[in-house]
Design a protein around this motif. Structure first.
Motif, PDB file in Angstrom:
ATOM      1  N   LYS A  56      42.264  21.899  76.156  1.00 14.50           N
ATOM      2  CA  LYS A  56      41.267  21.930  75.087  1.00 14.50           C
ATOM      3  C   LYS A  56      41.630  22.998  74.068  1.00 14.50           C
ATOM      4  CE  LYS A  56      37.562  20.321  78.065  1.00 14.50           C
ATOM      5  NZ  LYS A  56      38.260  20.132  79.311  1.00 14.50           N
TER       6      LYS A  56
ATOM      7  N   THR B 128      34.922  23.084  71.242  1.00  7.78           N
ATOM      8  CA  THR B 128      36.166  22.344  71.458  1.00  7.78           C
ATOM      9  C   THR B 128      36.401  21.427  70.269  1.00  7.78           C
ATOM     10  OG1 THR B 128      35.871  22.423  73.847  1.00  7.78           O
ATOM     11  CG2 THR B 128      37.375  20.751  72.988  1.00  7.78           C
TER      12      THR B 128
ATOM     13  N   SER C  52      40.992  17.707  72.567  1.00  7.71           N
ATOM     14  CA  SER C  52      41.514  17.766  73.919  1.00  7.71           C
ATOM     15  C   SER C  52      42.793  16.940  73.967  1.00  7.71           C
ATOM     16  CB  SER C  52      40.476  17.211  74.897  1.00  7.71           C
ATOM     17  OG  SER C  52      40.945  17.309  76.211  1.00  7.71           O
TER      18      SER C  52
END
Length: 85
Positions: free
Chosen positions: A53, A7, A10
């Protein structure tokens, strides 16, 4: 970490996440959105789910970070050369 994806960020809205995804893809970095469908329909769940994400492959993570750290107004990197350029 699953499937070799990391990731990179976000975001609370699908719009923001799509902007980041588009920017990365414009520079040749493949990106995926996680939670996009759910938050797109139930936008109030964004905080509950940790936002939308943006995920990239481990191999492209450093490049993605470099792209996102560059400010919009920064001039492009130019090769260093002497006065003869």
């Amino acid at each position: 970490m699953q499937d070799g994806l990391i990731t990179i960020g976000s975001y609370s809205t699908l719009f923001e996440a799509n902007l980041v995804k588009s920017e990365l893809e414009a520079f040749g970095v493949d990106a995926l959105l996680e939670n996009a469908n759910t938050i797109g329909v139930y936008w109030l769940w964004s905080n509950l789910m940790g936002g939308v994400k943006v995920r990239v492959a481990e191999a492209q993570f450093a490049e993605a970070q470099r792209i996102l750290e560059t400010e919009a107004g920064d001039p492009p990197d130019e090769p260093e050369c002497g006065a003869g350029c």
